[in-house]
Structure formats: C-alpha cells, structure tokens
Write a protein that holds these residues in place. Structure first.
Motif, mmCIF file in Angstrom:
data_model
loop_
_atom_site.group_PDB
_atom_site.id
_atom_site.type_symbol
_atom_site.label_atom_id
_atom_site.label_comp_id
_atom_site.label_asym_id
_atom_site.label_seq_id
_atom_site.Cartn_x
_atom_site.Cartn_y
_atom_site.Cartn_z
ATOM 1 N N ASN A 134 24.508 -18.839 -0.032
ATOM 2 C CA ASN A 134 25.735 -18.768 0.447
ATOM 3 C C ASN A 134 26.149 -17.227 0.146
ATOM 4 O OD1 ASN A 134 25.651 -21.416 0.713
ATOM 5 N ND2 ASN A 134 26.873 -21.965 -1.110
ATOM 6 N N ILE A 135 27.087 -16.916 0.839
ATOM 7 C CA ILE A 135 27.569 -15.453 0.490
ATOM 8 C C ILE A 135 29.206 -15.498 0.410
ATOM 9 C CG2 ILE A 135 25.864 -14.359 2.043
ATOM 10 C CD1 ILE A 135 27.918 -14.522 4.579
ATOM 11 N N VAL A 136 29.439 -14.300 -0.359
ATOM 12 C CA VAL A 136 31.053 -13.985 -0.366
ATOM 13 C C VAL A 136 31.008 -12.723 -0.251
ATOM 14 C CG1 VAL A 136 31.390 -15.647 -2.450
ATOM 15 C CG2 VAL A 136 30.598 -13.586 -2.952
ATOM 16 N N GLY A 137 32.326 -12.172 -0.112
ATOM 17 C CA GLY A 137 32.856 -11.046 0.151
ATOM 18 C C GLY A 137 33.366 -10.776 1.587
ATOM 19 N N GLY A 138 33.539 -9.342 2.034
ATOM 20 C CA GLY A 138 34.108 -9.069 3.318
ATOM 21 C C GLY A 138 35.399 -8.283 3.068
ATOM 22 N N VAL A 139 35.923 -7.635 4.265
ATOM 23 C CA VAL A 139 37.081 -6.881 3.801
ATOM 24 C C VAL A 139 38.212 -7.707 3.398
ATOM 25 C CG1 VAL A 139 36.122 -4.761 5.422
ATOM 26 C CG2 VAL A 139 37.514 -7.056 6.462
ATOM 27 N N ASP A 140 38.253 -9.039 3.790
ATOM 28 C CA ASP A 140 39.453 -9.845 3.713
ATOM 29 C C ASP A 140 39.343 -10.650 2.322
ATOM 30 O OD1 ASP A 140 37.410 -11.163 4.711
ATOM 31 O OD2 ASP A 140 38.455 -12.874 5.736
ATOM 32 N N GLN A 141 38.027 -10.531 1.774
ATOM 33 C CA GLN A 141 37.871 -11.178 0.404
ATOM 34 C C GLN A 141 36.979 -10.414 -0.538
ATOM 35 O OE1 GLN A 141 35.487 -14.888 0.797
ATOM 36 N NE2 GLN A 141 37.005 -15.222 2.450
ATOM 37 N N GLN A 142 37.134 -9.292 -1.181
ATOM 38 C CA GLN A 142 36.237 -8.679 -1.758
ATOM 39 C C GLN A 142 35.947 -9.408 -3.051
ATOM 40 O OE1 GLN A 142 37.981 -4.776 -2.921
ATOM 41 N NE2 GLN A 142 37.830 -3.860 -1.050
ATOM 42 N N PHE A 143 34.381 -9.221 -3.292
ATOM 43 C CA PHE A 143 33.959 -10.011 -4.593
ATOM 44 C C PHE A 143 33.676 -8.867 -5.565
ATOM 45 C CE2 PHE A 143 29.892 -11.017 -6.703
ATOM 46 C CZ PHE A 143 30.340 -12.241 -7.165
ATOM 47 N N VAL A 144 33.533 -7.756 -5.267
ATOM 48 C CA VAL A 144 33.361 -6.515 -6.218
ATOM 49 C C VAL A 144 34.573 -5.655 -6.128
ATOM 50 C CG1 VAL A 144 31.784 -4.672 -6.680
ATOM 51 C CG2 VAL A 144 30.991 -6.621 -6.191
ATOM 52 N N ASN A 203 36.897 -2.668 -5.181
ATOM 53 C CA ASN A 203 36.817 -1.529 -4.297
ATOM 54 C C ASN A 203 35.542 -1.603 -3.484
ATOM 55 O OD1 ASN A 203 39.152 -0.464 -5.198
ATOM 56 N ND2 ASN A 203 38.419 0.239 -6.913
ATOM 57 N N ASP A 204 35.140 -2.903 -3.034
ATOM 58 C CA ASP A 204 33.637 -3.054 -2.368
ATOM 59 C C ASP A 204 33.761 -4.048 -1.473
ATOM 60 O OD1 ASP A 204 31.187 -3.422 -1.270
ATOM 61 O OD2 ASP A 204 30.233 -2.970 -3.205
ATOM 62 N N SER A 205 33.972 -3.910 0.003
ATOM 63 C CA SER A 205 34.126 -5.129 0.622
ATOM 64 C C SER A 205 32.646 -5.456 1.263
ATOM 65 C CB SER A 205 35.000 -4.644 2.120
ATOM 66 O OG SER A 205 34.364 -3.671 2.889
ATOM 67 N N GLY A 206 31.595 -5.226 0.636
ATOM 68 C CA GLY A 206 30.397 -5.705 0.888
ATOM 69 C C GLY A 206 30.144 -7.126 0.948
ATOM 70 N N ILE A 207 28.997 -7.837 1.353
ATOM 71 C CA ILE A 207 28.658 -9.289 1.267
ATOM 72 C C ILE A 207 27.613 -9.332 0.382
ATOM 73 C CG2 ILE A 207 27.603 -11.103 2.680
ATOM 74 C CD1 ILE A 207 30.514 -10.089 3.738
ATOM 75 N N TYR A 208 27.980 -10.460 -0.565
ATOM 76 C CA TYR A 208 27.054 -10.658 -1.786
ATOM 77 C C TYR A 208 26.634 -12.172 -1.665
ATOM 78 C CZ TYR A 208 28.521 -6.282 -3.786
ATOM 79 O OH TYR A 208 28.661 -4.974 -4.026
ATOM 80 N N LEU A 259 26.063 -4.643 7.491
ATOM 81 C CA LEU A 259 27.040 -5.576 7.191
ATOM 82 C C LEU A 259 28.284 -4.736 6.493
ATOM 83 C CD1 LEU A 259 25.155 -8.784 5.750
ATOM 84 C CD2 LEU A 259 26.118 -8.194 8.004
ATOM 85 N N GLU A 260 28.941 -3.612 7.275
ATOM 86 C CA GLU A 260 29.924 -2.772 6.727
ATOM 87 C C GLU A 260 31.092 -3.207 7.326
ATOM 88 O OE1 GLU A 260 28.509 1.059 7.465
ATOM 89 O OE2 GLU A 260 27.210 0.978 5.806
ATOM 90 N N ASN A 261 32.246 -3.222 6.640
ATOM 91 C CA ASN A 261 33.611 -3.386 7.078
ATOM 92 C C ASN A 261 33.702 -4.517 7.995
ATOM 93 O OD1 ASN A 261 34.668 -1.044 5.947
ATOM 94 N ND2 ASN A 261 33.432 0.257 7.625
ATOM 95 N N LEU A 262 33.043 -5.739 7.574
ATOM 96 C CA LEU A 262 33.148 -7.040 8.327
ATOM 97 C C LEU A 262 34.150 -7.959 7.579
ATOM 98 C CD1 LEU A 262 29.559 -7.878 9.286
ATOM 99 C CD2 LEU A 262 31.372 -6.745 10.622
ATOM 100 N N THR A 263 34.790 -8.858 8.224
ATOM 101 C CA THR A 263 35.491 -10.036 7.350
ATOM 102 C C THR A 263 34.414 -10.928 7.040
ATOM 103 O OG1 THR A 263 35.799 -11.205 9.768
ATOM 104 C CG2 THR A 263 37.545 -9.879 8.937
ATOM 105 N N HIS A 264 34.608 -11.821 6.052
ATOM 106 C CA HIS A 264 33.768 -12.908 5.720
ATOM 107 C C HIS A 264 33.321 -13.650 6.878
ATOM 108 C CE1 HIS A 264 32.019 -15.606 3.009
ATOM 109 N NE2 HIS A 264 32.274 -16.412 3.481
ATOM 110 N N ARG A 265 34.210 -14.213 7.477
ATOM 111 C CA ARG A 265 33.913 -14.984 8.976
ATOM 112 C C ARG A 265 32.838 -14.249 9.840
ATOM 113 N NH1 ARG A 265 38.574 -17.829 12.307
ATOM 114 N NH2 ARG A 265 37.911 -19.589 11.260
#
Length: 146
Positions: A26-36, A38-43, A73-79
């Motif tokens: 499973n993944i988390v993150g994105g510009v709409d739900q940062q996991f880290v 100041n980082d909108s990456g996918i984790y 995977l830069e500047n993407l929403t989670h979806r």
C-alpha cells in the motif's frame, strides 16, 4: 544531496511481477495528503507478506517511491499515484529511495544513529540525589550513646 538522485547510494531499482493480489503493498502520500513534512512524495505504508513485494523482500515500509516504469511520481495527488500503480502492467520497475527514519511523521522501527541516550545519566543523577537525601536524614538523627 548533490542534485542527482541517481548518485545516491540509498536509491535502488526494484523489478516486481504483479501477482494475483497486485504488487502486494500500500502507498501513502501525494500533494493532497503529505506523509512526510514538506514532502508530497509517495511512500510505502504496508507490505503484504505473501504479495509480490513481500516475497521479493527489498521494498520496506517507509521507502519513498520515486518512479514507476520510468514515470516520476512528483507533484501527484494520491489518487493519481494509485492510478499509475493500477495501470502499470504485469512487470513493474520501481525506483526507490530507502527510508530515513528521522524524517517520517509516523512511527518508525529504528532510532537515529549516533545520538547518545540521556536516560542512564538521569538515572544516575536521581540515585545520587536520593543517596544525598538519605545521608542528610541519617546525619540529622539524634544519636543515643550507651
């Protein structure tokens, strides 16, 4: 960093073959739900033991996925990131930056290295204080001479 993700020893390429239950993580993150912060990456948030990633063993929870099949995977929403994973095909190549525990918002399974613990010093200070108080109390007791 020197500006090149490719020169970092913590970046790895992992090839997975999609199994019956998908890629198995499973993944988390994105510009709409940062996991880290100041980082909108996918984790990677969870690895399924019997899934493709779990059986491969190289991907771990907390790793940052930089690209899938060459698509960054830069500047993407989670979806949008989820949709990239869903449509990636049977053979999937991931570019992954291995996790750095001290940057994560959530709980981690390791502590930062080279940070001395102050707990033993605190225990010693408390014991020394208690000994001093007991010594003072003992000295103030009136002595009976026989």
């Amino acid at each position: 960093m020197n500006g090149s993700v490719h020169s970092s020893p913590t970046v790895v390429d992992i090839k997975l073959k999609r199994g019956p239950s998908g890629l198995g993580f499973n993944i988390v993150g994105g510009v709409d739900q940062q996991f880290v912060v100041n980082d909108s990456g996918i984790y990677v948030s969870k690895i399924k033991e019997d899934g493709a990633a779990g059986l491969d063993g190289r991907l771990t929870e907390g790793d940052k996925i930089l690209a899938i099949n060459g698509t960054k995977l830069e500047n993407l929403t989670h979806r949008d990131a989820v949709e990239l994973f869903r449509t990636a095909g049977e053979d999937v190549e991931l570019r992954v930056r291995k996790k750095f525990a001290h940057h994560m918002n959530g709980p981690t399974d390791s502590q930062p290295k080279h940070e001395p613990s102050v707990f033993p010093l605190g225990v010693l200070a408390a014991l020394a204080g208690a000994a001093a108080i007991l010594a003072l109390f003992y000295m103030r007791q009136p002595r009976k001479h026989f």
